[in-house]
Design a protein around this motif. Sequence first.
Motif, short mmCIF file in Angstrom:
data_model
loop_
_atom_site.label_atom_id
_atom_site.label_comp_id
_atom_site.label_asym_id
_atom_site.label_seq_id
_atom_site.Cartn_x
_atom_site.Cartn_y
_atom_site.Cartn_z
N LYS A 1 5.99 -2.31 -8.83
CA LYS A 1 6.16 -1.86 -7.44
C LYS A 1 7.31 -2.60 -6.78
O LYS A 1 8.13 -2.00 -6.07
N LEU A 2 7.40 -3.91 -7.02
CA LEU A 2 8.49 -4.70 -6.45
C LEU A 2 9.83 -4.27 -7.04
O LEU A 2 10.84 -4.21 -6.32
N GLN A 3 9.86 -3.93 -8.31
CA GLN A 3 11.09 -3.44 -8.94
C GLN A 3 11.50 -2.10 -8.33
O GLN A 3 12.68 -1.86 -8.07
N PHE A 4 10.53 -1.23 -8.09
CA PHE A 4 10.79 0.06 -7.44
C PHE A 4 11.43 -0.17 -6.07
O PHE A 4 12.43 0.45 -5.73
N LEU A 5 10.84 -1.06 -5.29
CA LEU A 5 11.35 -1.34 -3.95
C LEU A 5 12.75 -1.96 -4.01
O LEU A 5 13.64 -1.60 -3.24
N ASP A 6 12.96 -2.86 -4.95
CA ASP A 6 14.27 -3.48 -5.12
C ASP A 6 15.32 -2.43 -5.49
O ASP A 6 16.43 -2.43 -4.97
N LEU A 7 14.95 -1.52 -6.37
CA LEU A 7 15.85 -0.43 -6.77
C LEU A 7 16.26 0.43 -5.58
O LEU A 7 17.35 0.98 -5.54
N HIS A 8 15.37 0.53 -4.58
CA HIS A 8 15.64 1.32 -3.38
C HIS A 8 16.13 0.45 -2.21
O HIS A 8 16.06 0.86 -1.05
N ASN A 9 16.59 -0.76 -2.55
CA ASN A 9 17.17 -1.69 -1.56
C ASN A 9 16.23 -2.06 -0.42
O ASN A 9 16.66 -2.23 0.72
N TYR B 1 0.86 -1.18 0.00
CA TYR B 1 0.00 0.00 0.00
C TYR B 1 0.89 1.23 0.00
O TYR B 1 1.81 1.35 0.81
N GLY B 2 0.64 2.16 -0.91
CA GLY B 2 1.38 3.41 -0.96
C GLY B 2 0.51 4.54 -0.47
O GLY B 2 -0.70 4.58 -0.76
N GLY B 3 1.10 5.46 0.27
CA GLY B 3 0.33 6.57 0.80
C GLY B 3 1.13 7.85 0.93
O GLY B 3 2.32 7.90 0.62
N PHE B 4 0.48 8.87 1.46
CA PHE B 4 1.04 10.20 1.66
C PHE B 4 0.69 10.66 3.06
O PHE B 4 -0.41 10.38 3.56
N THR B 5 1.63 11.35 3.72
CA THR B 5 1.35 11.89 5.05
C THR B 5 2.34 12.99 5.39
O THR B 5 3.35 13.17 4.71
N VAL B 6 2.07 13.68 6.49
CA VAL B 6 3.02 14.64 7.05
C VAL B 6 3.58 14.11 8.37
O VAL B 6 4.49 14.70 8.94
N ASP B 7 3.04 12.99 8.87
CA ASP B 7 3.49 12.39 10.12
C ASP B 7 3.49 10.86 9.97
O ASP B 7 2.45 10.21 10.14
N HIS C 1 1.94 7.79 -8.70
CA HIS C 1 2.69 6.96 -9.64
C HIS C 1 2.91 5.55 -9.10
O HIS C 1 2.82 4.58 -9.84
N PHE C 2 3.17 5.43 -7.81
CA PHE C 2 3.35 4.10 -7.21
C PHE C 2 2.05 3.30 -7.29
O PHE C 2 2.05 2.15 -7.68
N LYS C 3 0.96 3.93 -6.90
CA LYS C 3 -0.33 3.22 -6.86
C LYS C 3 -0.80 2.77 -8.24
O LYS C 3 -1.56 1.81 -8.34
N HIS C 4 -0.36 3.42 -9.28
CA HIS C 4 -0.82 3.08 -10.63
C HIS C 4 0.16 2.18 -11.38
O HIS C 4 0.10 2.10 -12.60
#
Length: 95
Positions: free
Chosen positions: A81-89, A21-27, A72-75
């Motif tokens: 998404k797994l490739q994105f996470l892998d790219l960010h270790n 699940y991808g989201g947005f927050t300030v906290d 962009h993540f959610k779409h």
Amino acid sequence: MVEKNRKFFFYVLYCADGTLYGGFTVDLAQRVATHNAGKGAKYTRVKSRRPVRLIYSETYETKHDALSAEYHFKHQTRKAKLQFLDLHNVKLPKV
């Protein structure tokens, strides 16, 4: 425009059912607690998806940029998404 002394976060949660699940927050801490309390987004209110774990976050200077990253993540496909996470270790928790 940079919003004064405010940080905006895009984050990714690993749900108990193995979904992402991808989201947005300030906290971040408060938002994860809200998700785990079943009072967050409709997606994470489903009991089988909890508890959730924060596995990735990124800080942005503007709300627009953080919301754009979330959008962009959610779409993406799960594979992307797994490739994105892998790219960010990011290693997914073992189930």
